[in-house]
Design a protein around this motif. Structure first.
Motif, PDB file in Angstrom:
ATOM      1  N   GLY A 198      10.003  27.121  -0.759  1.00 53.83           N
ATOM      2  CA  GLY A 198      11.180  26.894   0.074  1.00 53.83           C
ATOM      3  C   GLY A 198      11.238  27.740   1.326  1.00 53.83           C
ATOM      4  N   ASN A 199      10.259  28.662   1.526  1.00 53.67           N
ATOM      5  CA  ASN A 199      10.298  29.483   2.739  1.00 53.67           C
ATOM      6  C   ASN A 199       8.923  29.684   3.356  1.00 53.67           C
ATOM      7  OD1 ASN A 199       9.259  31.147   0.800  1.00 53.67           O
ATOM      8  ND2 ASN A 199      10.897  32.651   0.871  1.00 53.67           N
ATOM      9  N   ILE A 200       7.956  28.834   2.977  1.00 53.87           N
ATOM     10  CA  ILE A 200       6.606  29.019   3.504  1.00 53.87           C
ATOM     11  C   ILE A 200       6.221  27.821   4.373  1.00 53.87           C
ATOM     12  CG2 ILE A 200       4.203  29.423   2.927  1.00 53.87           C
ATOM     13  CD1 ILE A 200       5.088  30.663   0.347  1.00 53.87           C
ATOM     14  N   PRO A 201       6.096  28.030   5.693  1.00 56.55           N
ATOM     15  CA  PRO A 201       5.724  26.915   6.564  1.00 56.55           C
ATOM     16  C   PRO A 201       4.393  26.314   6.122  1.00 56.55           C
ATOM     17  CG  PRO A 201       6.135  28.931   7.842  1.00 56.55           C
ATOM     18  CD  PRO A 201       6.215  29.303   6.405  1.00 56.55           C
ATOM     19  N   GLY A 202       4.303  24.988   6.123  1.00 57.12           N
ATOM     20  CA  GLY A 202       3.070  24.316   5.723  1.00 57.12           C
ATOM     21  C   GLY A 202       3.047  23.963   4.254  1.00 57.12           C
ATOM     22  N   TRP A 250      -2.554  16.913   4.135  1.00 57.25           N
ATOM     23  CA  TRP A 250      -3.082  18.112   4.778  1.00 57.25           C
ATOM     24  C   TRP A 250      -2.793  18.099   6.273  1.00 57.25           C
ATOM     25  CZ3 TRP A 250      -5.769  21.397   7.691  1.00 57.25           C
ATOM     26  CH2 TRP A 250      -6.143  22.621   7.119  1.00 57.25           C
ATOM     27  N   THR A 251      -3.132  16.977   6.905  1.00 60.18           N
ATOM     28  CA  THR A 251      -2.956  16.880   8.355  1.00 60.18           C
ATOM     29  C   THR A 251      -1.489  17.032   8.746  1.00 60.18           C
ATOM     30  OG1 THR A 251      -4.750  15.308   8.250  1.00 60.18           O
ATOM     31  CG2 THR A 251      -3.584  15.461  10.342  1.00 60.18           C
ATOM     32  N   ARG A 252      -0.610  16.427   7.906  1.00 58.98           N
ATOM     33  CA  ARG A 252       0.814  16.448   8.221  1.00 58.98           C
ATOM     34  C   ARG A 252       1.404  17.857   8.052  1.00 58.98           C
ATOM     35  NH1 ARG A 252       2.578  11.930   5.248  1.00 58.98           N
ATOM     36  NH2 ARG A 252       2.838  13.187   3.385  1.00 58.98           N
ATOM     37  N   SER A 253       0.990  18.558   6.972  1.00 60.39           N
ATOM     38  CA  SER A 253       1.651  19.827   6.632  1.00 60.39           C
ATOM     39  C   SER A 253       0.940  21.041   7.198  1.00 60.39           C
ATOM     40  CB  SER A 253       1.723  19.980   5.115  1.00 60.39           C
ATOM     41  OG  SER A 253       2.471  18.938   4.567  1.00 60.39           O
ATOM     42  N   ILE A 254      -0.366  21.120   6.968  1.00 62.58           N
ATOM     43  CA  ILE A 254      -1.100  22.329   7.334  1.00 62.58           C
ATOM     44  C   ILE A 254      -1.614  22.221   8.764  1.00 62.58           C
ATOM     45  CG2 ILE A 254      -2.912  23.932   6.607  1.00 62.58           C
ATOM     46  CD1 ILE A 254      -0.886  23.525   4.429  1.00 62.58           C
ATOM     47  N   GLY A 255      -1.916  21.009   9.218  1.00 61.75           N
ATOM     48  CA  GLY A 255      -2.453  20.794  10.569  1.00 61.75           C
ATOM     49  C   GLY A 255      -1.704  21.554  11.650  1.00 61.75           C
ATOM     50  N   PRO A 256      -0.364  21.435  11.712  1.00 61.37           N
ATOM     51  CA  PRO A 256       0.377  22.084  12.793  1.00 61.37           C
ATOM     52  C   PRO A 256       0.240  23.613  12.831  1.00 61.37           C
ATOM     53  CG  PRO A 256       1.753  20.473  11.695  1.00 61.37           C
ATOM     54  CD  PRO A 256       0.500  20.581  10.899  1.00 61.37           C
TER      55      PRO A 256
END
Lengths: 366, 337
Positions: free
Chosen positions: B43-47, B308-314
């Motif tokens: 709930g508090n970790i980007p990606g 992966w691309t949607r969450s970690i990519g950015p």
């Protein structure tokens, strides 16, 4: 038989036995229930984990501790000592400041009493956790290690307050031994021998070459090496708890003083006592009897509030206990240990205050 | 009244019969009775798991939860997210507060043997790393002798750095704070020289900073941190469902099936694709869920690569170890047949 049942004492005994038995059954059922559930969930139980190596990095430790070499048992012992250190320092300081503020609140000096009153109200009315976080962020606003403030050999930075320490040598041990021996001899003897208490150890130290070398903190790499460090975590915890608890103690002291009849002040005044003398020799000794029981509660509160240290990174028994239960999964065992520790400390504090109370009661009865 | 009608009637009645008998999994039955999956995330970790501006939980872990809901309930939206800390996550799963834990949790022997929990797969291959301020002038973890390191208690990071410094005969002083914001605040304030956690989290955090270039992630990756979903021991059918939900997303990427093109595979002749999408075979039935459960997952959540691309990519991280095995990575789905 019916006569026996009517007896007040027998009935009291029967009731106590029934309640005790019921309590025993309840504990037995709870323990059995927990054991069954743990087995059903395939969770290992027992205290064997205490001997395993603990990979808990610990920043401050009064005893030697090496992460991933020392055991969980030792890590928890470090936590116990850290908690005791924080509470002991906290209790002494809170007592001193609380008494001073409590007295100031009753001072005829308007400035002193208004200051004391606002101190109490401001600090009593905000949650302790918030205060701790505030103190901790305030300490983090200090300059970094490489831009540390120096005052002679003392260094202050956001890594803590670093003080020089005496390099302990044989001569110091000898002087300490001399002090103990002299103190043993002059115990209960006439006051005229008291000078020996200071002079003899000094002579011993001087005879052995009077070594006096300080280990000064030096900036090496990332941080200061050497000296004694007062960490921001410890400082924030102690300052936060002392300030918070002293506000309550001030109120207790004030009510204790106000409980003493006004006639005592007047009588002491008539005998030519100054205000300070009256307070020290007449009022406070009597007020102490009123003050002690609620004071014990405040000491207990301060000790238990040290568990808030988790939030600011001071590694007390709660913090190390939580990490232990997280790494080992032995939640029930670890929580039982932590609870047993707090129970023992709390009983010791209330027991100690209880002894003081009975002694005071005897003095008062004389 | 032809044969088709009899079959149709049976098809209509069979799910009822199955429901009356239960799925054989207490957790799956509870999820179905409740109508939603309760999923423990960070709930508090980007990606991985962080609510967006509309309050919708986003990230690799959050989408993993949605995939399980799509498999179990046929609806990826029926997830209730519970935010857990590093210290209360295992207790929450053990006590049954959550059905599954997808919270950047490292698969270790100790956790499986001692906690009564099982890892159902790996949704991210990670490793412990260090981040420092560029102004510190450090370019290697080996140069961190005597440094103060910020680390969250109760994490496998703690274990990893204790070992790393011991093996390399270096000294360090820890600052351990449970709250993520507080520990990051301490690092920012300069209380610590380095901040240590999983490399992916460091990259995610760095990308949210006002000037990311002022911070350096040191090149050393000092531990193996395979992160994955966890379930309770003792409910093997639920374990199967969670494990194969994650495997199915990897398999879908391998076979080139994505949320955009899944419809076009209805007429595919590739037997692997036909089994995966439930056009032939009974993979869904064996797991106690709908025959087209994988099609459902891919349609509503996507395949592993899409997640992966949607969450970690950015966050700017390279896929590295998390590429498919066919491209030199470690993501490898056992055969779905």
């Amino acid at each position: 038989m019916s006569g026996l049942l009517r007896s007040e004492r027998v009935r009291a005994w029967v009731w106590q036995a029934v309640i005790l038995g019921g309590l025993g059954l309840l504990i037995w059922w709870l323990a059995g229930n927990a054991a069954r559930n743990l087995a059903a969930r395939h969770i290992a139980t027992g205290f064997g984990f205490l001997d395993n190596a603990a990979a808990i990095p610990i920043a401050e430790s009064p005893i030697s501790y090496v992460p991933s070499e020392s055991s969980y048992g030792r890590a928890l012992a470090v936590g116990v000592l850290n908690t005791l250190k924080a509470s002991a320092v906290g209790i002494v300081l809170a007592m001193l400041i609380g008494t001073a503020v409590g007295i100031a609140r009753l001072s005829p000096n308007r400035l002193a009493s208004v200051c004391a009153a606002s101190y109490v109200e401001l600090l009593r009315d905000t949650p302790p956790l918030l205060q701790l976080l505030m103190w901790y962020s305030a300490l983090q606003a200090l300059p970094a290690a490489r831009q540390a403030l120096h005052a002679g050999p003392v260094v202050l930075s956001n890594r803590g307050l670093i003080l020089p320490v005496l390099e302990w040598q044989t001569a110091h041990w000898a002087a300490l031994a001399a002090l103990v021996i002299v103190a043993g001899f002059i115990w209960r003897s006439a006051a005229r021998w008291r000078w020996a208490l200071l002079c003899v150890p000094m002579l011993v130290w001087a005879a052995m070459g009077a070594p006096f070398e300080m280990e000064r903190p030096v900036l090496r790499g990332f941080n200061f090496v050497g000296g004694m460090t007062l960490s921001p975590e410890f400082a924030a915890l102690v300052v936060g708890l002392v300030v918070y608890t002293s506000a309550y103690i001030a109120e207790i002291v004030r009510s204790g003083i106000q409980a003493i009849p006004k006639g005592q002040w007047e009588a002491a005044g008539a005998l030519g006592f100054s205000r300070a003398q009256t307070l020290r020799l007449v009022i406070l000794p009597q007020a102490l009897r009123v003050i002690l029981p609620p004071l014990a509660s405040e000491f207990l509160n301060l000790t238990k509030n040290t568990t808030l240290a988790v939030a600011i990174g001071y590694q007390d028994i709660m913090s190390i206990g939580e990490t232990t239960l997280n790494q080992t999964g032995q939640s029930i065992e670890t929580i039982v240990l932590v609870m047993a520790f707090f129970l023992i400390v709390s009983l010791a504090i209330s027991g100690g205050i209880g002894v003081l109370e009975t002694r005071l009661a005897r003095v008062g009865a004389r | 009244m032809g044969l088709a009608r009899v079959v149709g009637l049976l098809m209509a009645v069979l799910p009822w019969v199955a429901a009356a008998q239960g799925s054989g999994s207490a957790t799956l039955d509870a999820v179905r009775a409740r109508g939603s999956l309760v999923c423990g995330v960070a709930g508090n970790i980007p990606g991985f798991a962080l609510p967006d501006s509309q309050g919708v939980m986003r990230g690799l872990d959050a989408d993993g939860c949605r995939a399980i809901a799509a498999a179990a309930l046929g609806d990826a939206g029926k997830v209730r997210f519970v935010s857990l800390t590093t210290t209360n996550r295992f207790t929450a799963l053990q006590a049954g507060e959550v059905d599954v834990l997808v919270r950047d949790t490292t698969w270790t022997l100790g956790r499986e043997a001692g906690l009564g929990l099982l890892f159902a797969g790996v949704n991210y291959y990670d490793g412990t790393a260090f981040m420092v301020k560029k102004s510190l002038g450090v370019d290697s973890a080996k140069a961190l002798d005597g440094a103060t390191v910020c680390v969250q208690p109760g994490t496998s990071t703690e274990l990893a750095i204790a070992d790393y410094f011991r093996v390399n005969k270096l000294k360090f002083s820890p600052v351990t704070i449970q709250d993520l914001q507080e520990i990051r605040g301490a690092f920012m304030a300069g209380r610590c020289d380095a901040y240590s956690t999983d490399g992916s989290q460091l990259a995610g955090y760095r990308s949210t900073l006002p000037v990311p270039e002022d911070f350096v992630i040191l090149p050393e990756v000092i531990s193996k941190e395979p992160l994955g979903p966890m379930v309770r021991k003792g409910d093997d059918k639920w374990f199967d469902l969670v494990r194969w939900t994650f495997a199915a997303m990897v398999a879908a990427e391998e076979l080139g099936v994505s949320s955009a093109n899944v419809g076009s595979f209805a007429t595919s002749t590739n037997p692997d694709v036909r089994r995966l999408l439930g056009i032939e075979g009974d993979l869904g039935k064996q797991l106690g869920v709908a025959p087209d459960f994988v099609a459902n997952i891919v349609k509503s959540v996507g395949n592993y690569g899409e997640l992966w691309t949607r969450s970690i990519g950015p966050t700017g991280l390279q896929r590295g170890l998390n590429r498919l095995w066919t491209q030199g990575g470690l993501q490898y789905a056992p055969p779905l047949r």
